[in-house]
Design an enzyme around this catalytic site. Structure first.
Site, short mmCIF file in Angstrom:
data_model
loop_
_atom_site.label_atom_id
_atom_site.label_comp_id
_atom_site.label_asym_id
_atom_site.label_seq_id
_atom_site.Cartn_x
_atom_site.Cartn_y
_atom_site.Cartn_z
N LYS A 7 4.41 79.41 -52.01
CA LYS A 7 4.76 79.39 -50.59
C LYS A 7 4.35 78.06 -49.93
O LYS A 7 3.56 77.28 -50.50
CB LYS A 7 4.09 80.58 -49.90
N TYR A 49 13.73 88.31 -47.14
CA TYR A 49 12.75 89.33 -46.78
C TYR A 49 13.36 90.48 -45.97
O TYR A 49 12.65 91.14 -45.22
CB TYR A 49 11.61 88.70 -45.97
N ASN A 63 -0.33 83.52 -47.83
CA ASN A 63 -1.04 84.02 -49.02
C ASN A 63 -0.57 83.35 -50.32
O ASN A 63 -0.70 83.91 -51.40
CB ASN A 63 -0.97 85.54 -49.08
N HIS A 77 4.32 84.63 -53.90
CA HIS A 77 5.07 85.89 -53.81
C HIS A 77 5.49 86.31 -55.20
O HIS A 77 5.77 85.46 -56.05
CB HIS A 77 6.34 85.71 -52.94
N GLU A 87 16.03 89.42 -55.95
CA GLU A 87 15.36 88.16 -55.59
C GLU A 87 15.76 87.02 -56.53
O GLU A 87 15.93 85.88 -56.08
CB GLU A 87 13.84 88.37 -55.62
P1 CMP Z 1 4.73 88.85 -49.89
O1 CMP Z 1 4.15 89.39 -51.14
O2 CMP Z 1 5.61 87.67 -49.98
O3 CMP Z 1 5.52 90.03 -49.15
C1 CMP Z 1 5.70 90.08 -47.75
C2 CMP Z 1 4.91 89.04 -47.03
O4 CMP Z 1 4.70 89.29 -45.64
C3 CMP Z 1 3.50 89.00 -47.60
O5 CMP Z 1 3.52 88.49 -48.90
C4 CMP Z 1 2.80 88.15 -46.55
O6 CMP Z 1 3.08 86.77 -46.71
C5 CMP Z 1 3.48 88.61 -45.26
N1 CMP Z 1 2.66 89.52 -44.44
C6 CMP Z 1 2.16 89.19 -43.23
N2 CMP Z 1 1.48 90.22 -42.70
C7 CMP Z 1 1.56 91.23 -43.58
C8 CMP Z 1 1.05 92.55 -43.58
N3 CMP Z 1 0.34 93.04 -42.57
N4 CMP Z 1 1.30 93.32 -44.66
C9 CMP Z 1 2.05 92.83 -45.68
N5 CMP Z 1 2.57 91.57 -45.73
C10 CMP Z 1 2.31 90.76 -44.69
#
Ligand code: CMP
Length: 137
Positions: free
Chosen positions: A9, A49, A112, A115, A126
């Site tokens: 990311k 998403y 984070n 993904h 995806e």
């Molecule tokens: P990802 O695994 O890419 O899937 C959805 C993304 O939404 C997650 O990682 C985070 O980058 C983002 N995100 C932000 N807030 C939340 C939350 N409260 N719960 C889950 N995903 C979140």
């Protein structure tokens, strides 16, 4: 053998962590069978998403994912979906196990760093979102 989609990311690409993350992938017997860098538009991030479109974090997430380039990859290996999710760690770095990518590199629950697909169905959607068949080896 199974395929999954990985994204490095914006927060991780910006901080020069891509090489370290790709090393972990290859060190854990996941083969990179497709790879590219791209700068998503807000609309492209929203399409990727779309399963989260009703979630309160959707707008912020898609804005963040379109701030600067990401690296997308297809990983191939035995149990690749679970293996990559285990290497990433929990979505929220506060909950992630020691030694996982998110524990070591993630900034917060949104930024984070990585993904990974969470099921066969999402992996199929995806992978096709970013790659055509002739781009996957
Ligand atoms: P990802 O695994 O890419 O899937 C959805 C993304 O939404 C997650 O990682 C985070 O980058 C983002 N995100 C932000 N807030 C939340 C939350 N409260 N719960 C889950 N995903 C979140």
């Amino acid at each position: 053998m199974e395929r999954t989609l990985a994204i490095i990311k914006p927060d991780a690409v910006e901080r020069g962590l891509a090489g370290k993350i790709l090393d972990r992938i290859e060190d854990n017997r996941l083969k990179i069978v497709a790879l590219k860098m791209l700068h998503l538009s807000k609309g492209e991030a929203e399409g990727f998403y779309k399963v989260h479109s009703e979630r309160p974090f959707f707008s912020s997430l898609t804005k963040y994912m379109s701030t600067s380039p990401v690296i997308v990859a297809v990983l191939n290996g035995e149990d690749a979906i679970k293996k990559w999710r285990d290497l990433m760690g929990a979505t929220n770095p506060k909950d992630a196990a020691a030694g996982t990518i998110r524990k070591e590199f993630a900034i917060d629950i949104e930024k984070n760093s990585v993904h990974g697909s969470d099921s066969h169905e999402s992996a199929s959607f995806e992978i096709q979102y970013f790659f055509s068949n002739i781009e996957i080896f």
